[in-house]
Design an enzyme around this catalytic site. Structure first.
Site, PDB file in Angstrom:
ATOM      1  CG  HIS A   1       1.066 -81.582  -2.334  1.00 11.42           C
ATOM      2  ND1 HIS A   1       0.752 -80.983  -1.016  1.00 11.42           N
ATOM      3  CD2 HIS A   1       2.379 -81.652  -2.226  1.00 11.42           C
ATOM      4  CE1 HIS A   1       1.964 -81.161  -0.417  1.00 11.42           C
ATOM      5  NE2 HIS A   1       2.982 -81.588  -0.954  1.00 11.42           N
TER       6      HIS A   1
ATOM      7  CD  GLU B   1      -2.081 -80.606   0.597  1.00 11.74           C
ATOM      8  OE1 GLU B   1      -2.732 -80.021   1.380  1.00 11.74           O
ATOM      9  OE2 GLU B   1      -1.352 -79.776  -0.226  1.00 11.74           O
TER      10      GLU B   1
ATOM     11  CB  SER C   1       5.568 -83.779   0.062  1.00 15.03           C
ATOM     12  OG  SER C   1       5.599 -82.753  -0.830  1.00 15.03           O
TER      13      SER C   1
END
Lengths: 297, 297
Positions: free
Chosen positions: B182, B209, B140
């Site tokens: 994401h 993800e 992330s």
């Protein structure tokens, strides 16, 4: 039963237009997309035939569009159709042959095609589009129905996935393209790429809500609305499609993407973009595929 | 304060790896992505340094990864960092220089960079990656931080929109790419295209993800996980970026897309795809940009 003849083809007839709408167009406020459709009928008080066959609640949908087109100065006539006999009704065909515009509502494109596919309704729409420069519009299911090869149903996956899309026979206004709608809103790039992976000779067209791709037959295209139109060109693509099992994600190389927002306009003969840089060859070809229905020679 | 020297560069040291994770990786069940990271440290019981600086709840995040890496047979050491002094702490640097792997957690990439950017922590990570073949991972925010030009913040728009993305300086492991995470889950193609429209010399990398792009330094790449990696190549692109006002949607032509799902593997020297068709030139170049950090000559 013989039909009265349609107005004879006018040598100066304007080119027909297709207004292919991604669903969710505004029907009560600014109505930019519907307004453009009405303009492109080229009539002061245009006769607009509304076909609600895609919908499960045809009366409700009829009311919405009757109201909207009334506000826009058109004369809407709504025909509900429940079976193929309805789509062959001489009275309907008579009205269709006189229409300045035809509007297909949303719903389920399979339902729409099962009712009007290959009927005199479909033939009349083609005829007025080609011979009289009528404007043929469809939103959501009505947009998908425009192409020859129709995206009938697809699973939700953000990525291309083998076997995740079913095709069916569409109305054939776009012989070499495949249309998907609610495109960004429902994250449908994956399913459009799935189609293109299996059918690289079809140009993928993803249309957002409240947005229309407008095709001027044989001439050019424009985009109107809040969102954008995404063109997916897979002609140079490589994929591992043939080696995969059902539901496997597909690996794709060299997919070409064009993104056309509101206000984008491109002619088939266009030589230069507004900034004088030449229009990319591949975009020119995509425009030709959409506007002429044929691959460029 | 002088540091002890790191293990000297080994002539046979394996190439370093980057494991760039799109967030939301499984941390308690199959842990495919984290497991691959641990494997790529090339140590039986690898020393893994976990950096939690991106997070606002460093203690909580620390616990999760301590547990996960413990299950995977690694020896995790977590260092919370709250300011740049923490990132220069000689004890931390000592551990980093001995580490087989470094893992940066999620959170906010601006927070991460404001704490470790340009510090001895960052320098130590580069050193063990280059000299000892250590594996550097980030998830992330930790994934975005990997690139030289870092996607710091972006507005949510499914389409590219002028001014909708802020860049900042990243850690520099990927000099010519920009990473977003994401990717499918948060519909971030639009913001990645926004970056590429303004910076066509950066290769856009969108990672889903529970999915990792693994870079083997100077050699090749692979994709591991449930989703896919989307590469956006804008080098041939044309856009109207320069003519637009802030927040206008951008028109883009000729964006090239590669979609790499789980199991995709491509070497820089690769001559042919599994089906013996040649690897497309543009994909070869994209692999080179990612693995060597340079454009192909």
């Amino acid at each position: 039963m013989p039909l009265s003849s349609p107005p004879s083809p006018h040598p100066d007839a304007p080119p027909g237009h297709l207004v292919i709408i991604g669903g969710g167009e505004d029907r009560s406020q600014d109505m930019r997309v519907l307004r453009r459709f009405v303009e492109l009928t080229h009539a002061a008080s245009p006769k607009v035939v509304v076909l609600t066959a895609a919908s499960r609640e045809q009366d409700k949908v009829a009311e919405v569009y009757q109201h909207a087109f009334g506000l826009l100065g058109a004369k809407p006539m709504v025909f509900a159709m429940h079976n193929r006999q309805d789509a062959a009704d001489p009275q309907v065909i008579e009205h269709l042959l006189q229409a300045d515009g035809v509007f297909m509502t949303g719903g389920d494109q399979r339902k729409l095609l099962s009712i009007i596919g290959g009927t005199r309704t479909s033939a009349a729409m083609h005829r007025i589009y080609r011979e009289r420069g009528a404007c043929i519009a469809g939103t959501s299911a009505g947009a998908s129905a425009m192409s020859e090869h129709m995206l009938a149903e697809g699973w939700v996956n953000p990525h291309p996935q083998k076997g995740a899309v079913d095709l069916a026979a569409g109305l054939g206004f776009l012989p070499r393209a495949i249309v998907d709608q609610h495109f960004s809103e429902r994250q449908r790039l994956g399913r459009l790429l799935t189609v293109v992976a299996q059918n690289p000779y079809l140009l993928g067209v993803g249309i957002d809500e409240d947005t229309a791709l407008v095709i001027e037959r044989g001439l050019g295209l424009e985009v109107v609305g809040d969102g954008a139109v995404t063109l997916v060109d897979g002609r140079e693509m490589q994929s591992d499609f043939l080696e995969l099992y059902d539901r496997d994600l597909i690996e794709l190389h060299n997919v070409r993407l064009h993104l056309l927002p509101d206000g984008a306009r491109h002619g088939m003969q266009e030589g230069a973009a507004p900034d004088s840089s030449p229009m990319p060859q591949r975009l020119r070809e995509a425009v030709a595929i959409l506007c002429s229905g044929e691959y460029p020679a």
